[in-house]
Design an enzyme around this catalytic site. Structure first.
Site, PDB file in Angstrom:
ATOM      1  N   CYS A 166       0.818  -1.216   0.000  1.00  0.00           N
ATOM      2  CA  CYS A 166       0.000   0.000   0.000  1.00  0.00           C
ATOM      3  C   CYS A 166       0.851   1.265   0.000  1.00  0.00           C
ATOM      4  CB  CYS A 166      -0.881   0.046   1.244  1.00  0.00           C
ATOM      5  SG  CYS A 166      -1.999  -1.348   1.358  1.00  0.00           S
ATOM      6  N   ARG A 203       5.613   0.173  -5.941  1.00  0.00           N
ATOM      7  CA  ARG A 203       5.551  -0.622  -4.709  1.00  0.00           C
ATOM      8  C   ARG A 203       4.666  -1.850  -4.868  1.00  0.00           C
ATOM      9  NH1 ARG A 203       6.765   2.512  -0.026  1.00  0.00           N
ATOM     10  NH2 ARG A 203       5.167   1.494   1.208  1.00  0.00           N
ATOM     11  N   TRP A 250      -2.678  -2.764  -1.761  1.00  0.00           N
ATOM     12  CA  TRP A 250      -2.197  -4.115  -2.046  1.00  0.00           C
ATOM     13  C   TRP A 250      -2.975  -5.011  -1.086  1.00  0.00           C
ATOM     14  CZ3 TRP A 250       0.718  -7.977   0.539  1.00  0.00           C
ATOM     15  CH2 TRP A 250       1.305  -8.930  -0.298  1.00  0.00           C
ATOM     16  N   ASN A 302      -1.878   2.132   5.580  1.00  0.00           N
ATOM     17  CA  ASN A 302      -0.926   1.108   5.148  1.00  0.00           C
ATOM     18  C   ASN A 302      -0.559   0.323   6.401  1.00  0.00           C
ATOM     19  OD1 ASN A 302       1.204  -0.412   4.188  1.00  0.00           O
ATOM     20  ND2 ASN A 302       2.624   1.314   4.036  1.00  0.00           N
ATOM     21  N   GLY A 303      -0.635  -1.013   6.340  1.00  0.00           N
ATOM     22  CA  GLY A 303      -0.318  -1.830   7.510  1.00  0.00           C
ATOM     23  C   GLY A 303      -1.420  -2.843   7.738  1.00  0.00           C
ATOM     24  N   GLU A 312      18.879 -16.866  -6.732  1.00  0.00           N
ATOM     25  CA  GLU A 312      18.464 -15.545  -7.196  1.00  0.00           C
ATOM     26  C   GLU A 312      17.970 -15.613  -8.647  1.00  0.00           C
ATOM     27  OE1 GLU A 312      17.685 -12.921  -5.875  1.00  0.00           O
ATOM     28  OE2 GLU A 312      17.848 -11.369  -7.387  1.00  0.00           O
ATOM     29  N   LYS A 368      14.259 -14.583  -9.851  1.00  0.00           N
ATOM     30  CA  LYS A 368      13.976 -13.597 -10.914  1.00  0.00           C
ATOM     31  C   LYS A 368      13.011 -14.182 -11.943  1.00  0.00           C
ATOM     32  CE  LYS A 368      14.978 -10.894  -9.343  1.00  0.00           C
ATOM     33  NZ  LYS A 368      15.526 -10.418  -8.136  1.00  0.00           N
ATOM     34  N   GLU A 384       9.463 -14.588 -10.421  1.00  0.00           N
ATOM     35  CA  GLU A 384       8.825 -13.298 -10.118  1.00  0.00           C
ATOM     36  C   GLU A 384       8.199 -12.660 -11.360  1.00  0.00           C
ATOM     37  OE1 GLU A 384      11.081 -10.798  -6.648  1.00  0.00           O
ATOM     38  OE2 GLU A 384      12.274 -11.256  -8.402  1.00  0.00           O
ATOM     39  N   HIS A 410      19.428 -36.270  -4.869  1.00  0.00           N
ATOM     40  CA  HIS A 410      18.601 -36.505  -3.686  1.00  0.00           C
ATOM     41  C   HIS A 410      17.164 -36.051  -3.920  1.00  0.00           C
ATOM     42  CE1 HIS A 410      22.106 -37.725  -1.496  1.00  0.00           C
ATOM     43  NE2 HIS A 410      22.718 -36.597  -1.844  1.00  0.00           N
ATOM     44  N   LYS A 420       6.892  -4.189  -4.003  1.00  0.00           N
ATOM     45  CA  LYS A 420       8.308  -3.814  -3.947  1.00  0.00           C
ATOM     46  C   LYS A 420       8.770  -3.659  -2.510  1.00  0.00           C
ATOM     47  CE  LYS A 420      12.178  -2.380  -5.725  1.00  0.00           C
ATOM     48  NZ  LYS A 420      12.986  -3.468  -6.295  1.00  0.00           N
TER      49      LYS A 420
HETATM   50  C1  G6P Z   1      10.019  -7.815  -1.805  1.00  0.00           C
HETATM   51  C2  G6P Z   1      10.635  -7.378  -3.114  1.00  0.00           C
HETATM   52  C3  G6P Z   1      11.958  -8.089  -3.326  1.00  0.00           C
HETATM   53  C4  G6P Z   1      12.880  -7.836  -2.143  1.00  0.00           C
HETATM   54  C5  G6P Z   1      12.222  -8.200  -0.818  1.00  0.00           C
HETATM   55  C6  G6P Z   1      13.032  -7.679   0.357  1.00  0.00           C
HETATM   56  O1  G6P Z   1       9.671  -9.150  -1.873  1.00  0.00           O
HETATM   57  O2  G6P Z   1       9.759  -7.654  -4.185  1.00  0.00           O
HETATM   58  O3  G6P Z   1      12.570  -7.615  -4.503  1.00  0.00           O
HETATM   59  O4  G6P Z   1      14.046  -8.579  -2.306  1.00  0.00           O
HETATM   60  O5  G6P Z   1      10.929  -7.602  -0.726  1.00  0.00           O
HETATM   61  O6  G6P Z   1      13.005  -6.280   0.314  1.00  0.00           O
HETATM   62  P1  G6P Z   1      14.104  -5.332   0.882  1.00  0.00           P
HETATM   63  O7  G6P Z   1      13.639  -3.956   0.535  1.00  0.00           O
HETATM   64  O8  G6P Z   1      14.164  -5.557   2.363  1.00  0.00           O
HETATM   65  O9  G6P Z   1      15.400  -5.681   0.226  1.00  0.00           O
END
Ligand code: G6P
Length: 611
Positions: free
Chosen positions: A2, A27, A76, A101-102, A484, A488, A491, A507, A606
């Protein structure tokens, strides 16, 4: 997650609110809305719509909102599906409206008592109880700031709130507890927002609220009360982030722009922190010089991509320094019993500096007997930076794409700087130190060379478009890079992707291998290469299709089952940094070919400011 924007000004605010919402889009959200107090009638006027801010903009074009005081929100969904009814602002009896927000954890209990008191609910959100509680406090005769404070006393959970009331058309009230909120100070106008970024077109002067603060803003005044009800003065800080730092330029997506910004982001992150022979420990804060030599163990806590950076750092801290290093996701760390090692440094890693779980873990660690806390973070004004003893900013610049790219690679650089700083004068000899800083200094140039593989990777991407699954393999410090890479891909392309340490293949995951399962391996020329090759043979023997990212010096050959993509020769110390790039590009091109929303993938946020 949010996003909140609010404004009180001597000019119409709808356009300011909409511009702020646009800048908060990154965000992640699923609906949006705004409310203003109409300048002519003094009534609340509200618009809400499902989907993108552009939909709200279109609604606003049909039904302009005219007023000098307003609040706006991108939602969100947590409680209640994305829908216009659940979108904020929420209002009570046409009198007052809020954005939130929260998460309000005691919303069930409040809802039950408000229902019996005669309130009518129009949404499934946890938020709506706040506006009814606020209405009751106003009806009991409180002024707006007092009513907000009284309301907050009933709330359990995390919140940032923006509040307007038709009976107080000259003020905007804000409150913060556990979710981010900043005040923007303009010339005879004030703003609120979830981050500075939303307000950069209208001001670069900000006040950062502390948890428990309630603020009352008029055009010309700003009063803040802390959690005890005491009026307090909070400093005004000037942000150095340029308003245009988040323009997409000629790139098709922010993510691509951010991938290509990595050489410069790494250069900026190194600037002023290294000499030709060493890392300057004071770059982490003045106390670092005396603290670092005392450190005997490191605990790293983070979420998502930042967690993967921590996993790489463990290889450096244990391998180079011989210091025990634990790495854990924040949401797990905070809910289990902790054994705090002697003389340990607690490190958080975060792009945003506002991730709720990471912040809660830091607060827990501060009470647990760590020698010091340090954050590696990309946002100077964030809660993590403000609440940690030491900080190293990653200087990646604003990262808008939800899938983190340049934040990750600059985190890796920052973590290597931390490793070298901890090794200063004790654990690492000067020849190694000189070699390491030279490698770092040359990294931006080498990153450019790796980025030049973009076209080749775009071609490779075509074969992934129809796939449902993908398996990523790595060993040693490349295993987190495989994690990672898989993150990616899932996501932004919504292809199910998993990463395994290559030695674990037999395994379990080997059972998945057939001609429909692409296997992507990260295979630099290092001591583990021969072991990894044996693992890849196991895939080939079962008809699997291998895509191997390797380097010029690795003795590997392509054939009908193995495609190779060669990076320039790379020193093992920095291999995690360089091998990240092709995986980012692969995910990006697959997503583009699939036609997904690359910068704002479905369901993701985000900045995750709720648990
Ligand atoms: C969300 C974002 C990710 C990020 C994670 C941690 O899931 O989409 O890209 O890695 O939060 O966020 P931060 O701001 O703590 O790195």
């Amino acid at each position: 997650m949010c996003g909140i924007v609010g404004a009180i000004a001597q000019r119409p605010v709808a356009a300011i609110l909409m511009a702020g919402l646009k800048r908060l889009e990154y965000r992640g959200y699923d609906s949006a809305g705004l409310a203003v107090i109409d300048a002519a009638s003094g009534q609340l006027d509200r618009l809400r719509s499902l989907g993108k801010v552009a939909n709200l903009q279109a609604a606003l074009a049909d039904h302009p909102l005219r007023g000098y005081l307003g609040i706006a929100h991108t939602r969100w969904a947590t409680h209640g599906a994305p829908s216009p009814e659940n979108a904020h602002p929420h209002q009570c009896r046409g009198r007052c409206a809020i954005v939130h927000n929260g998460i309000i954890e005691n919303h069930d209990m409040l809802r039950a008592s408000q229902l019996s008191a005669g309130h009518r609910f129009t949404s499934q959100t946890d938020t709506e109880v706040v506006v009814h509680a606020l209405h009751d406090a106003l009806a009991a005769g409180h002024n707006l700031a007092d009513a907000v404070r009284t309301t907050c006393q009933q709330l359990v959970g995390a919140y940032a709130l923006g509040v307007i009331d038709t009976a107080h058309p000259d003020r905007l009230v804000a409150a913060r507890n556990g979710s981010p909120l900043v005040i923007g100070v303009g010339f005879e106008e004030h703003f609120i927002a979830s981050d500075v970024f939303a307000l950069l077109p209208v001001t670069n002067r900000f006040i950062f609220l502390d948890d428990g603060d309630v603020a009352e803003l008029t055009c010309t005044t700003c009063r803040i009360w802390d959690t005890t009800g005491q009026e307090v003065a909070r400093p005004i800080r000037t942000s150095v982030v340029a308003a245009d730092a988040a323009e997409r330029g000629h790139y098709r997506h922010f993510m691509l722009k951010e991938i290509f910004e990595q050489p410069q982001a790494v250069r900026d992150t190194l600037e002023g922190r290294i000499t030709s022979t060493q890392v300057l420990p004071e770059a982490f804060g003045p106390q670092a010089v005396t603290l670092f030599p005392q450190i005997q163990a490191v605990t790293i806590v983070a979420c998502g991509t930042s967690y993967h950076a921590g996993l790489v750092a463990r290889h450096w801290i244990e391998g180079l320094l011989g210091l025990p290093c634990r790495v854990e996701v924040a949401s797990e760390y905070r809910y289990r019993a902790q054994i705090v090692p002697t003389a340990a440094l607690f490190v958080t890693i975060s792009q945003s500096g506002e991730t709720a779980d990471t912040l809660a873990a830091l607060r827990l660690a501060k009470q647990s007997g760590y020698l010091a806390t340090l954050t590696i973070c990309n946002v100077a004004e964030s809660s993590l930076v403000r609440e940690s003893d030491l900080a190293l900013l990653t200087r990646a610049g604003p990262e808008i794409g939800v899938a983190s790219t340049k934040a990750f690679t600059t985190q890796l650089v920052a973590l290597l700087l931390l490793t070298l700083a901890l090794g200063h004068e004790r654990r690492l000899d000067s020849a190694f130190m000189t070699q390491a800083v030279t490698l770092l200094r040359n990294a931006p140039q080498k990153l450019e060379k790796v980025l030049a593989l973009d076209e080749q990777i775009a071609t490779l991407a075509a074969q992934f478009v129809e796939k449902q699954h993908a398996l990523f393999l790595g060993r040693g410090a490349q295993y987190p890079i495989a994690l990672e890479g898989a993150l990616k891909l899932k996501e932004i392309s919504y292809i199910h992707a998993e990463a395994y340490p290559a030695g674990e293949l037999k395994h379990g995951p080997l059972a998945l291998i057939d001609e429909n399962m692409p296997v992507i391996a990260v295979a630099p020329n290092n001591a583990l290469l021969e072991k990894l090759k044996s693992n890849l043979e196991e895939v080939r023997a079962r008809g699997g299709q291998l895509v191997v990212f390797t380097d010029d010096h690795a003795a590997m050959t392509a054939d009908a089952h193995v495609q190779l993509l060669r990076l320039p020769p790379i020193d093992d110390l920095l291999a995690p940094l360089f091998f990240t790039i092709p995986l980012q590009l692969l995910a990006y091109h697959v997503a583009v070919l699939k036609g997904t929303d690359v910068d704002q993938p479905r369901n993701l946020a985000k900045s995750v400011t709720v648990e």
